[in-house]
Design a protein around this motif. Structure first.
Motif, PDB file in Angstrom:
ATOM      1  N   TRP A   1       7.534  28.544  -0.587  1.00 34.96           N
ATOM      2  CA  TRP A   1       8.788  29.138  -1.074  1.00 34.96           C
ATOM      3  C   TRP A   1       8.985  30.564  -0.606  1.00 34.96           C
ATOM      4  O   TRP A   1      10.111  31.038  -0.476  1.00 34.96           O
ATOM      5  CB  TRP A   1       8.884  29.031  -2.601  1.00 34.96           C
ATOM      6  CG  TRP A   1       7.827  29.830  -3.349  1.00 34.96           C
ATOM      7  CD1 TRP A   1       6.589  29.411  -3.691  1.00 34.96           C
ATOM      8  CD2 TRP A   1       7.955  31.169  -3.814  1.00 34.96           C
ATOM      9  NE1 TRP A   1       5.917  30.395  -4.345  1.00 34.96           N
ATOM     10  CE2 TRP A   1       6.724  31.504  -4.451  1.00 34.96           C
ATOM     11  CE3 TRP A   1       8.962  32.129  -3.774  1.00 34.96           C
ATOM     12  CZ2 TRP A   1       6.500  32.733  -5.018  1.00 34.96           C
ATOM     13  CZ3 TRP A   1       8.731  33.364  -4.352  1.00 34.96           C
ATOM     14  CH2 TRP A   1       7.510  33.671  -4.968  1.00 34.96           C
ATOM     15  N   LYS A   2       7.881  31.254  -0.329  1.00 32.67           N
ATOM     16  CA  LYS A   2       8.035  32.642   0.133  1.00 32.67           C
ATOM     17  C   LYS A   2       8.636  32.672   1.539  1.00 32.67           C
ATOM     18  O   LYS A   2       9.528  33.471   1.831  1.00 32.67           O
ATOM     19  CB  LYS A   2       6.683  33.351   0.128  1.00 32.67           C
ATOM     20  CG  LYS A   2       6.230  33.728  -1.271  1.00 32.67           C
ATOM     21  CD  LYS A   2       4.873  34.362  -1.235  1.00 32.67           C
ATOM     22  CE  LYS A   2       3.949  33.610  -2.169  1.00 32.67           C
ATOM     23  NZ  LYS A   2       2.539  33.940  -1.933  1.00 32.67           N
TER      24      LYS A   2
ATOM     25  N   GLU B   1      11.968  24.574  -1.239  1.00 27.50           N
ATOM     26  CA  GLU B   1      10.570  24.339  -0.876  1.00 27.50           C
ATOM     27  C   GLU B   1      10.279  22.870  -0.516  1.00 27.50           C
ATOM     28  O   GLU B   1       9.618  22.603   0.495  1.00 27.50           O
ATOM     29  CB  GLU B   1       9.621  24.822  -1.970  1.00 27.50           C
ATOM     30  CG  GLU B   1       8.199  24.932  -1.459  1.00 27.50           C
ATOM     31  CD  GLU B   1       7.245  25.549  -2.470  1.00 27.50           C
ATOM     32  OE1 GLU B   1       7.562  25.552  -3.672  1.00 27.50           O
ATOM     33  OE2 GLU B   1       6.179  26.013  -2.046  1.00 27.50           O
TER      34      GLU B   1
ATOM     35  N   GLU C   1       9.619  36.042  -7.847  1.00 26.88           N
ATOM     36  CA  GLU C   1       9.541  34.592  -7.939  1.00 26.88           C
ATOM     37  C   GLU C   1      10.668  34.045  -8.811  1.00 26.88           C
ATOM     38  O   GLU C   1      11.163  32.940  -8.577  1.00 26.88           O
ATOM     39  CB  GLU C   1       8.174  34.197  -8.507  1.00 26.88           C
ATOM     40  CG  GLU C   1       7.859  32.734  -8.314  1.00 26.88           C
ATOM     41  CD  GLU C   1       6.442  32.384  -8.763  1.00 26.88           C
ATOM     42  OE1 GLU C   1       5.604  33.302  -8.889  1.00 26.88           O
ATOM     43  OE2 GLU C   1       6.198  31.199  -8.998  1.00 26.88           O
TER      44      GLU C   1
ATOM     45  N   ILE D   1       8.298  40.756   0.208  1.00 26.51           N
ATOM     46  CA  ILE D   1       7.623  39.766  -0.613  1.00 26.51           C
ATOM     47  C   ILE D   1       6.143  40.103  -0.733  1.00 26.51           C
ATOM     48  O   ILE D   1       5.586  40.138  -1.821  1.00 26.51           O
ATOM     49  CB  ILE D   1       7.787  38.361  -0.016  1.00 26.51           C
ATOM     50  CG1 ILE D   1       9.264  37.965  -0.052  1.00 26.51           C
ATOM     51  CG2 ILE D   1       6.961  37.348  -0.786  1.00 26.51           C
ATOM     52  CD1 ILE D   1       9.597  36.797   0.840  1.00 26.51           C
ATOM     53  N   TYR D   2       5.507  40.390   0.398  1.00 23.94           N
ATOM     54  CA  TYR D   2       4.071  40.622   0.350  1.00 23.94           C
ATOM     55  C   TYR D   2       3.732  41.999  -0.161  1.00 23.94           C
ATOM     56  O   TYR D   2       2.648  42.208  -0.681  1.00 23.94           O
ATOM     57  CB  TYR D   2       3.444  40.367   1.720  1.00 23.94           C
ATOM     58  CG  TYR D   2       3.513  38.902   2.087  1.00 23.94           C
ATOM     59  CD1 TYR D   2       3.115  37.935   1.167  1.00 23.94           C
ATOM     60  CD2 TYR D   2       3.986  38.483   3.308  1.00 23.94           C
ATOM     61  CE1 TYR D   2       3.199  36.600   1.471  1.00 23.94           C
ATOM     62  CE2 TYR D   2       4.057  37.145   3.622  1.00 23.94           C
ATOM     63  CZ  TYR D   2       3.669  36.205   2.707  1.00 23.94           C
ATOM     64  OH  TYR D   2       3.753  34.890   2.992  1.00 23.94           O
TER      65      TYR D   2
ATOM     66  N   GLU E   1      -2.653  36.256   3.982  1.00 19.19           N
ATOM     67  CA  GLU E   1      -2.056  35.310   3.043  1.00 19.19           C
ATOM     68  C   GLU E   1      -2.714  33.935   3.186  1.00 19.19           C
ATOM     69  O   GLU E   1      -2.887  33.405   4.284  1.00 19.19           O
ATOM     70  CB  GLU E   1      -0.554  35.214   3.337  1.00 19.19           C
ATOM     71  CG  GLU E   1       0.208  34.218   2.492  1.00 19.19           C
ATOM     72  CD  GLU E   1       0.473  34.719   1.075  1.00 19.19           C
ATOM     73  OE1 GLU E   1       0.079  35.849   0.759  1.00 19.19           O
ATOM     74  OE2 GLU E   1       1.060  33.952   0.295  1.00 19.19           O
TER      75      GLU E   1
ATOM     76  N   LYS F   1      12.361  28.478  -4.048  1.00 15.26           N
ATOM     77  CA  LYS F   1      11.659  27.350  -4.669  1.00 15.26           C
ATOM     78  C   LYS F   1      12.461  26.062  -4.527  1.00 15.26           C
ATOM     79  O   LYS F   1      11.905  24.968  -4.384  1.00 15.26           O
ATOM     80  CB  LYS F   1      11.424  27.656  -6.152  1.00 15.26           C
ATOM     81  CG  LYS F   1      10.412  28.748  -6.365  1.00 15.26           C
ATOM     82  CD  LYS F   1       9.315  28.307  -7.301  1.00 15.26           C
ATOM     83  CE  LYS F   1       8.079  29.110  -7.010  1.00 15.26           C
ATOM     84  NZ  LYS F   1       7.121  29.137  -8.097  1.00 15.26           N
TER      85      LYS F   1
ATOM     86  N   LEU G   1       9.709  39.262   4.425  1.00 18.28           N
ATOM     87  CA  LEU G   1       8.301  38.983   4.177  1.00 18.28           C
ATOM     88  C   LEU G   1       7.568  40.256   3.774  1.00 18.28           C
ATOM     89  O   LEU G   1       6.701  40.240   2.907  1.00 18.28           O
ATOM     90  CB  LEU G   1       7.653  38.352   5.408  1.00 18.28           C
ATOM     91  CG  LEU G   1       7.994  36.872   5.623  1.00 18.28           C
ATOM     92  CD1 LEU G   1       7.347  36.365   6.886  1.00 18.28           C
ATOM     93  CD2 LEU G   1       7.555  36.028   4.440  1.00 18.28           C
TER      94      LEU G   1
ATOM     95  N   SER H   1       5.935  40.899  -8.556  1.00 19.10           N
ATOM     96  CA  SER H   1       5.732  39.602  -7.945  1.00 19.10           C
ATOM     97  C   SER H   1       6.351  38.504  -8.806  1.00 19.10           C
ATOM     98  O   SER H   1       7.036  37.608  -8.309  1.00 19.10           O
ATOM     99  CB  SER H   1       4.228  39.370  -7.769  1.00 19.10           C
ATOM    100  OG  SER H   1       3.959  37.993  -7.719  1.00 19.10           O
TER     101      SER H   1
ATOM    102  N   GLU I   1       3.678  41.674  -3.688  1.00 13.33           N
ATOM    103  CA  GLU I   1       2.684  40.722  -4.151  1.00 13.33           C
ATOM    104  C   GLU I   1       1.258  41.220  -4.004  1.00 13.33           C
ATOM    105  O   GLU I   1       0.400  40.858  -4.776  1.00 13.33           O
ATOM    106  CB  GLU I   1       2.819  39.419  -3.352  1.00 13.33           C
ATOM    107  CG  GLU I   1       3.766  38.454  -3.992  1.00 13.33           C
ATOM    108  CD  GLU I   1       3.201  37.061  -3.947  1.00 13.33           C
ATOM    109  OE1 GLU I   1       2.393  36.799  -3.046  1.00 13.33           O
ATOM    110  OE2 GLU I   1       3.542  36.263  -4.803  1.00 13.33           O
TER     111      GLU I   1
ATOM    112  N   GLY J   1      14.362  34.031  -5.341  1.00  9.84           N
ATOM    113  CA  GLY J   1      13.113  33.313  -5.528  1.00  9.84           C
ATOM    114  C   GLY J   1      13.374  31.882  -5.966  1.00  9.84           C
ATOM    115  O   GLY J   1      12.744  30.932  -5.478  1.00  9.84           O
TER     116      GLY J   1
END
Lengths: 703, 74
Positions: free
Chosen positions: A592-593, A582, A570, A615-616, A635, A579, A612, A566, A619, A575
């Motif tokens: 940002w995700k 964002e 980022e 990402i998840y 989330e 950001k 996604l 994770s 994470e 990542g």
């Protein structure tokens, strides 16, 4: 003749003459589709064994009514037959005609014959002569046309052997021109032409003069010579008209002596069917039913093979990861290349089904009736009846849809069609819509029958079409392009579709899509993988940083790994990009995700879900390894404490995906088809602004 | 009198036309002076026109049909 000599044959003919059937009969599966250098017109080439010693390389040129091109496809015919350095420049030409429209077919034949290349006339559908009340004197016709003629029935595979036999003799064919244009038009002028280009046949010189703008293979000195001869545009135009009238005179005389048609025999059926299919009520009802059937099959039936493909590639990726030695190459293969290829293959069922329908509708002759029925309506939006097929195709994928707009004669109508196609809800938006709707819209029924989720999806489709129509109206009023109406379409006779032709068409179009769009999607998937698995200083030192951070907490090895992953994501390049954007996307309700997912979506929209998921999955901590939907649902927005994918954010995302131009493949095709960066950039910026504003409004409305 | 004035089922003979108006492609598809033209059908919103001329079945827009002058038959 030496052993295995190769002879190049160009297959030319009007649309609807069965030229492609003949090509399929001659070449079978030994055909391939390539591109002409610089343009994206499909080039179909196939091999055919003529005799033990002779192989033919046959090129199936786009159907055309004349050698004077009015569309991009038709200019290929001109280039192939005039440009000696074109790799497909033929040794001989076969002109395909059909019995019923022989007169008009012979116009093209007479033009080609005048190029003084060895030319053979093939008359197709000979088996239907009696039924259509047609008879002609073949020997007399051969004599009058100064050419060999072969009667075939491509669908019944008859006459093919005779055709092959005749091709062997091509060096003996008479190559005298058919119409001596000079004497009938302006003898003086053509004398000058002949003296300027003594090395060419007179008609070839004349074509170069009239079609200079379509011949970009000529040297500057040659262009200079032509410019002298075609300075008087009015005169050239007048001579072209005279030439056509003269050609028809000759053809009429010849057919008068050789050809008898009793028109009453078979026109009754066509007349009745036309009356129904273009009726002011039934016509539209039938068309609406056909559309419904197409959509139904694209979404219902295609989902079965699509799910299989999806599952297969997911397993394949895991298998590769588990069985290949650990390392950067394995990661590239398992996380970049395999999902990348999967992302392309998943579209095959929908694309194939769509082309199946379009090809059947075209083969039967119904498409021309749709064009006829829809032209006036579409013209109100600055488009043409011919825009209907591309707009329907756009619901599968914008790329083949944009290519299907080539036969729209008017540049303005074609441009508007190309520009608005990306608004139609393509299949890449479906997975995004599906997951978001499942998250934010309750699975309830209203009024007892309508499912709320289904209604939302339908609403999004309508939104896409409405956006396409409204932006077409806007472009129609804003674009200052002279709109010369070149709308002439043939209404061909009705035919049963040939399964063989339909099959080849589907295979060929699907292949063209995979190669064309696939390259880009695959390349971008690899780039995205790279950006997500590499990063700057803090990415490289991720392992140590995470260890320091957690300090004395007792974490299992798995938990530690996930925390590290994770942290890495980022601080990876992508990542950091997420950001960076964002602040811009925060007003829309995204973090940002989601930003990462938005950036990733530029390869292809459906990557949103995959991104996604990545990402998840990296994470999510502890034992929580639910499906992507559950993970997204769980989330939480760290600031508000609410769910991340709540109604405002979800609706805002739906709006964003409905309007934004997030498809590099489409942008590339638009650039190639319009030959300018101006139009794809307009799409990218215009649709982007629209997406942003509507997402902003939607978010604030629901908040 | 032009093709645009015909009623469905009526015929006419195309007269000489101005070269500026009629595109070459229409000529090449068989729509020539001196040829008989029959109006087979008009699309629901009164446009385009579905004609048969010189053995060819064609659809043209009304704006074009209005420019092709004819002598009405029958």
């Amino acid at each position: 003749m030496e052993v295995n000599a190769v002879v190049k044959i160009a297959l030319v003919g009007n649309p609807n003459t069965g030229k492609t059937s003949l090509f399929n009969q001659l070449t079978g599966l030994k055909q391939k589709v390539g591109n002409y250098p610089g343009i994206t017109v499909d080039k179909k080439v196939g091999k055919c064994k003529i005799s033990e010693a002779l192989i033919a390389e046959i090129i199936d040129l786009p159907g055309t009514y004349s050698i004077n091109p009015t569309t991009l496809d038709e200019s290929i015919v001109l280039d192939t037959l005039l440009n000696k350095s074109n790799e497909s420049y033929p040794d001989l030409v076969i002109v395909v005609a059909e019995v019923e429209n022989l007169k008009r077919n012979l116009l093209l034949f007479s033009q080609i014959k005048d190029l003084e290349l060895p030319t053979l006339l093939v008359i197709n559908m000979a088996d239907q002569m009696a039924r259509k009340g047609i008879s002609f004197d073949l020997e007399k016709l051969k004599e009058e046309l100064n050419s060999e003629i072969i009667l075939v029935s491509a669908r019944k595979n008859s006459g093919i052997d005779e055709l092959k036999n005749e091709i062997r003799n091509f060096k003996k064919w008479n190559t005298k021109p058919m119409a001596s244009i000079s004497s009938k038009i302006d003898e003086e002028y053509f004398k000058v032409v002949k003296n300027t280009f003594p090395e060419f046949s007179l008609y070839k010189s004349w074509l170069l003069i009239t079609q200079q703008n379509n011949c970009n293979f000529l040297s500057p000195e040659f262009q200079q010579k032509l410019s002298v001869l075609n300075a008087d545009k009015e005169k050239i135009k007048k001579y072209q008209h005279k030439e056509t009238i003269f050609r028809y005179q000759i053809i009429n005389d010849i057919l008068h002596k050789t050809y008898v048609i009793n028109r009453n025999e078979a026109t009754e059926f066509r007349f009745k069917l036309d009356k129904i299919l273009t009726h002011k009520i039934f016509g539209y009802l039938i068309f609406a039913s056909v559309l419904l059937l197409i959509f139904q099959s694209i979404f219902e039936w295609a989902s079965i093979p699509m799910d299989l493909i999806d599952g297969f590639f997911a397993n394949f990726s895991e298998y590769a990861k588990a069985n290949l030695p650990e390392g950067i190459f394995t990661n590239l293969i398992a996380e970049g290349i395999i999902p990348g290829i999967g992302g392309i293959v998943i579209f095959i069922p929908q694309i194939a089904i769509l082309f199946l329908f379009i090809s059947v509708l075209e083969e039967t002759g119904y498409m021309s009736r749709v064009v006829f029925l829809m032209d006036k309506i579409m013209r109100k939006f600055g488009m043409s009846g011919k825009s209907v097929i591309p707009l329907i195709s756009g619901t599968a994928c914008a790329i083949p849809a944009i290519m299907a707009s080539r036969n729209i004669g008017s540049w303005k109508e074609r441009l508007i069609t190309i520009l608005v196609i990306p608004f139609t809800t393509c299949s890449a938006r479906l997975p995004v819509y599906a997951i978001l709707i499942a998250l934010i819209i309750p699975n309830k029924r209203i009024l007892g029958i309508f499912n709320l989720q289904g209604l939302t999806l339908m609403g999004l489709y309508l939104l896409g079409f409405t956006a396409a129509i409204l932006s077409a109206i806007l472009l129609h009023n804003v674009l200052k392009i002279e709109n010369k109406s070149l709308f002439v379409i043939e209404m061909p006779n009705y035919k049963l579709p040939s399964l063989k032709n339909v099959f080849y068409e589907v295979v060929e179009k699907t292949k063209a899509f995979i190669v064309g769009a696939g390259k880009i999607i695959l390349a971008l998937s690899i780039v995205l993988w790279f950006l997500a698995s590499n990063g700057g200083e803090s990415f490289k030192t991720a392992n140590d940083t995470v260890k320091q951070d957690i300090g004395n907490q007792n974490l299992t090895k798995v938990e530690l790994q996930k925390k590290t992953a994770s942290f890495k994501l980022e601080h990876s390049y992508i990542g950091v990009m997420g950001k960076m954007i964002e602040p811009v996307i925060k007003p829309l309700g995204y973090d940002w995700k989601i930003g990462i997912a938005l950036i990733s979506s530029f390869a292809a929209r459906e990557v949103f879900v995959g991104a996604l998921a990545t990402i998840y999955s990296v994470e999510s901590e502890g034992e929580d390894v639910g499906t992507i939907k559950e993970r997204m649902g769980a989330e939480v927005n760290s600031i508000t404490g609410q769910k991340r994918f709540n109604l405002p954010t979800g609706m805002s995302l739906l709006m964003f995906y409905a309007f934004a131009m997030q498809c590099i493949g489409t942008l590339a095709i638009v650039k190639r088809e319009t030959k300018s960066w101006k139009w794809p950039i307009l799409q990218l910026v215009g649709m982007g602004i629209l997406a942003y504003i509507s997402a902003l409004i939607t978010f604030n409305f629901f908040s | 009198m032009t093709i645009g004035n015909l009623k469905v089922g009526e015929c006419g003979i195309i007269e000489e036309f101005s070269l500026d108006i009629i595109p070459l492609s229409l000529l090449e598809m068989g729509c020539l002076p001196g040829k008989e033209v029959k109006l087979l059908q008009i699309a629901p919103l009164n446009d385009p026109y579905y004609i048969k001329v010189n053995g060819s079945h064609l659809a043209i827009r009304k704006e074009m049909a209005d420019q092709i002058t004819i002598t009405k038959l029958g």
